[in-house]
Design a protein around this motif. Sequence first.
Motif, PDB file in Angstrom:
ATOM      1  N   ASP A  42      97.411  65.616 126.801  1.00  0.00           N
ATOM      2  CA  ASP A  42      97.189  65.267 125.397  1.00  0.00           C
ATOM      3  C   ASP A  42      96.175  66.177 124.717  1.00  0.00           C
ATOM      4  O   ASP A  42      95.819  65.949 123.556  1.00  0.00           O
ATOM      5  CB  ASP A  42      96.721  63.817 125.266  1.00  0.00           C
ATOM      6  N   LYS A  43      95.710  67.204 125.455  1.00  0.00           N
ATOM      7  CA  LYS A  43      94.708  68.146 124.937  1.00  0.00           C
ATOM      8  C   LYS A  43      93.413  67.423 124.550  1.00  0.00           C
ATOM      9  O   LYS A  43      92.643  67.910 123.722  1.00  0.00           O
ATOM     10  CB  LYS A  43      95.242  68.939 123.729  1.00  0.00           C
ATOM     11  N   VAL A  44      93.167  66.291 125.181  1.00  0.00           N
ATOM     12  CA  VAL A  44      91.957  65.511 124.923  1.00  0.00           C
ATOM     13  C   VAL A  44      91.221  65.247 126.232  1.00  0.00           C
ATOM     14  O   VAL A  44      90.124  65.758 126.469  1.00  0.00           O
ATOM     15  CB  VAL A  44      92.285  64.176 124.218  1.00  0.00           C
ATOM     16  N   CYS A  45      91.844  64.448 127.109  1.00  0.00           N
ATOM     17  CA  CYS A  45      91.159  64.087 128.355  1.00  0.00           C
ATOM     18  C   CYS A  45      92.122  63.773 129.491  1.00  0.00           C
ATOM     19  O   CYS A  45      91.736  63.851 130.657  1.00  0.00           O
ATOM     20  CB  CYS A  45      90.240  62.891 128.130  1.00  0.00           C
ATOM     21  N   HIS A  46      93.374  63.413 129.184  1.00  0.00           N
ATOM     22  CA  HIS A  46      94.311  63.038 130.238  1.00  0.00           C
ATOM     23  C   HIS A  46      94.874  64.270 130.931  1.00  0.00           C
ATOM     24  O   HIS A  46      94.956  65.349 130.331  1.00  0.00           O
ATOM     25  CB  HIS A  46      95.450  62.198 129.670  1.00  0.00           C
ATOM     26  N   LEU A  47      95.289  64.087 132.178  1.00  0.00           N
ATOM     27  CA  LEU A  47      95.779  65.194 132.992  1.00  0.00           C
ATOM     28  C   LEU A  47      97.300  65.188 133.056  1.00  0.00           C
ATOM     29  O   LEU A  47      97.926  64.133 133.175  1.00  0.00           O
ATOM     30  CB  LEU A  47      95.224  65.099 134.414  1.00  0.00           C
ATOM     31  N   ASN A  48      97.887  66.371 133.010  1.00  0.00           N
ATOM     32  CA  ASN A  48      99.313  66.504 133.287  1.00  0.00           C
ATOM     33  C   ASN A  48      99.504  66.724 134.783  1.00  0.00           C
ATOM     34  O   ASN A  48      98.534  66.650 135.559  1.00  0.00           O
ATOM     35  CB  ASN A  48      99.931  67.636 132.453  1.00  0.00           C
ATOM     36  N   ASP A  49     100.728  66.982 135.201  1.00  0.00           N
ATOM     37  CA  ASP A  49     100.994  67.144 136.626  1.00  0.00           C
ATOM     38  C   ASP A  49     100.206  68.309 137.225  1.00  0.00           C
ATOM     39  O   ASP A  49      99.736  68.234 138.364  1.00  0.00           O
ATOM     40  CB  ASP A  49     102.493  67.354 136.872  1.00  0.00           C
ATOM     41  N   ASP A  50     100.057  69.387 136.459  1.00  0.00           N
ATOM     42  CA  ASP A  50      99.278  70.527 136.962  1.00  0.00           C
ATOM     43  C   ASP A  50      97.814  70.138 137.154  1.00  0.00           C
ATOM     44  O   ASP A  50      97.165  70.576 138.107  1.00  0.00           O
ATOM     45  CB  ASP A  50      99.373  71.702 135.986  1.00  0.00           C
TER      46      ASP A  50
END
Length: 321
Positions: free
Chosen positions: A247-255
């Motif tokens: 989300d370009k804020v704080c949450h992480l994607n799979d990478d």
Amino acid sequence: MTFSGSGNMDFANRMQPNLERGVAAAMPVQRGEMDVKRILAALLLLACAVSAVPSAGAERLDEETLLSYYDGSVFFGDSIMQGFRRYRSARRQTDPDFLEGVEVVCTASISLYEGSRRSLQTNRFRYRGVDRTMYQITDIIKPRKVYVLLGLNDPVGIKIDKAIGWIRDIVRNMDQLAPGTQVCFFSLTPVTAAYCRSRNRPKYQEQVNEYNRRLEEVCTELGAEYIDIATAMKDEAGYLDNDLSSDKVCHLNDDGVAVWVQAMCDYAQQRYDAGLWTPGRVDGDAAADPAAADEAGADAEPQPGDTQDEVLVLENVQPDT
């Protein structure tokens, strides 16, 4: 046993006086004299010492072996941990053994303060269809270790002293309510530069860094484990790398979660290199309850509404008590 590169140097330094004594013993008593037996003894000592010094590169264990370090554990967290749980579920579609020895219990928007309390708060964990505290869940599962990742929702960066007090509460309460369970903490993950700008907190990432430093200190003091997962997630400016954020804020994607898993592997490798852990051997006093783990299986999978769109309520302000 394998050794780290620094271990090689320490070993060599310890052996140096012995080698010098051996060589000195082999020197001729008088100029021109050679005591063959002493020379042979010195050479034998030197050969033994060289063979005893480990190779410069320590053996790197494979991922499956390294992640077995976390078998018999429960991970508690907020929506950051929900991302971890989704990643694990996806990996297990093709690798059923991936972190199968770990239970993941998480609730979006739960704060460190709420998680540390003995009584149920506004946001609470849910397990087997019932709202429960972290300590009640731990008492049911009876894991060897619990790993905690909470703090972004408080937010701990602007109330570090109180946050460290809540960390102490977790360790104390776990010792009283789930004795024999080792308590461990993940570092708080970083936020993006956009997060700091949007909330007018230009120094917030620096405050998070200070919180993590204090967290590591208190873990050392209390005998809790601390795993740094934050450093590898940062960009050159020290913020959460946008390429690792959903989300370009704080949450992480799979990478981003993959970086987290790699940090877990690196930590286990460090324990192995230091001789503090042997794969296949139980690392802890309490064993996980297999029946509880089996029954918990359904709770470990994503729940309805458990999506990445559930953005953390980052402005939650918890009571000061």
